[in-house]
Design a protein around this motif. Sequence first.
Motif, mmCIF file in Angstrom:
data_model
loop_
_atom_site.group_PDB
_atom_site.id
_atom_site.type_symbol
_atom_site.label_atom_id
_atom_site.label_comp_id
_atom_site.label_asym_id
_atom_site.label_seq_id
_atom_site.Cartn_x
_atom_site.Cartn_y
_atom_site.Cartn_z
ATOM 1 N N ALA A 36 43.384 50.260 39.137
ATOM 2 C CA ALA A 36 43.122 51.395 38.208
ATOM 3 C C ALA A 36 42.927 50.644 36.568
ATOM 4 C CB ALA A 36 43.592 52.702 38.266
ATOM 5 N N LYS A 37 44.691 50.060 36.832
ATOM 6 C CA LYS A 37 44.748 49.399 35.333
ATOM 7 C C LYS A 37 44.023 48.735 35.012
ATOM 8 C CE LYS A 37 48.767 51.136 34.086
ATOM 9 N NZ LYS A 37 49.283 52.557 32.480
ATOM 10 N N TRP A 38 42.978 48.074 35.589
ATOM 11 C CA TRP A 38 42.637 46.940 35.082
ATOM 12 C C TRP A 38 41.243 46.870 35.086
ATOM 13 C CZ3 TRP A 38 44.958 42.648 39.578
ATOM 14 C CH2 TRP A 38 46.397 42.395 39.002
ATOM 15 N N ARG A 39 41.106 48.185 35.814
ATOM 16 C CA ARG A 39 39.916 48.332 35.510
ATOM 17 C C ARG A 39 39.729 49.369 34.119
ATOM 18 N NH1 ARG A 39 39.448 54.322 38.697
ATOM 19 N NH2 ARG A 39 40.944 54.726 36.957
ATOM 20 N N ASP A 40 40.489 50.211 33.733
ATOM 21 C CA ASP A 40 40.464 51.167 32.590
ATOM 22 C C ASP A 40 41.050 50.204 31.385
ATOM 23 O OD1 ASP A 40 39.859 52.906 34.318
ATOM 24 O OD2 ASP A 40 42.347 54.122 34.121
ATOM 25 N N ASP A 41 41.646 48.829 31.783
ATOM 26 C CA ASP A 41 41.677 47.676 30.085
ATOM 27 C C ASP A 41 41.110 46.864 29.560
ATOM 28 O OD1 ASP A 41 42.716 46.409 31.333
ATOM 29 O OD2 ASP A 41 44.813 46.644 31.419
ATOM 30 N N GLY A 42 39.674 46.974 31.156
ATOM 31 C CA GLY A 42 38.832 45.828 31.062
ATOM 32 C C GLY A 42 39.602 44.095 31.934
ATOM 33 N N THR A 43 40.830 44.229 32.303
ATOM 34 C CA THR A 43 40.913 43.022 32.401
ATOM 35 C C THR A 43 39.986 42.597 33.682
ATOM 36 O OG1 THR A 43 43.614 43.818 32.256
ATOM 37 C CG2 THR A 43 43.552 41.643 33.652
ATOM 38 N N ASP A 44 40.004 42.871 34.724
ATOM 39 C CA ASP A 44 38.823 42.817 35.559
ATOM 40 C C ASP A 44 37.386 42.121 34.675
ATOM 41 O OD1 ASP A 44 38.013 45.678 34.649
ATOM 42 O OD2 ASP A 44 37.137 46.145 36.313
ATOM 43 N N GLN A 45 36.742 43.058 33.633
ATOM 44 C CA GLN A 45 35.835 42.056 33.562
ATOM 45 C C GLN A 45 36.375 40.820 32.914
ATOM 46 O OE1 GLN A 45 33.248 44.339 30.963
ATOM 47 N NE2 GLN A 45 32.370 43.024 29.964
ATOM 48 N N THR A 46 37.316 40.295 32.094
ATOM 49 C CA THR A 46 38.375 39.753 31.200
ATOM 50 C C THR A 46 37.703 38.644 32.439
ATOM 51 O OG1 THR A 46 39.331 41.329 29.775
ATOM 52 C CG2 THR A 46 40.388 38.632 30.186
#
Length: 276
Positions: free
Chosen positions: A77-87
Amino acid sequence: MSERKRYPSDLSDERWALIEPVITAWKAAHPSVSGHQGGYAMREIVNAILYQSRAGCQWDYLPHDLPPRSAMYYYFAKWRDDGTDQTIHDLLRWQTREKRRRLADPSLVVLDTQSVHAAAGVPASTTGRDAGKRVPGRKRGLAVDVLGLVVAVVALAASAHENTAGIALLDRVAAQTGTVQKALVDQGFKNAVLAHGARLGIDVEIVERNPADKGFVPQSKRWVVEQTYGILALHRRLVRDYEHRPASSESRVYWAMSDVMARRLTSTSTPTWRGA
């Protein structure tokens, strides 16, 4: 990484090395207030996300030798919300394109949508029925480059018109890269998408089907998006939409494609359903 029997979805040392710098930088920027480093290795958190992506299991059915639901969902959820997954995804896409001797960002994208059934428990407020395809659930929209790599993804109610998905995809493509000049779409997209593309400086071309064609006939250049949907289907979490939030559905696509690209960059084959 703890000593345990490996799963086919586990990151190899080479694939972990591709994304570890991003995860390490994120961890350094988000220290615990108490100074605690966390009870689980970041590599194992990513392994758990990839395991669920490939196996399609529920949160509570994660194997006991992987981090528990509470830890995995926290980071997902953290990585989804701050865009880390897309980075992570975008960095791998740039590397994959450069390996194929292409510029980091594309000049042409292909847009398409796919309606998938929603699982029981997915909120009705975020789903609908695709009247044309007779599918109740969500509509997954992709913008891919000529290699079939994802440039943008949107998740909407299946009842959303193709124009709505097309406009949302064009907005995301324009926000993420200033290099795209042309977009190919099928006949399901209408003039509203063409007009919106023109306002963004993107020439949208409708690729029309040959009336003489019978059954499924791949269309030049546009076929790559169909191939991408097929590749994503190897990740069972994406065969249906199990996510309560459309943003989680989009994150699942980024993680699945990150897995695919990391394997391509390290010349590692992707296990099929029969082989996994």
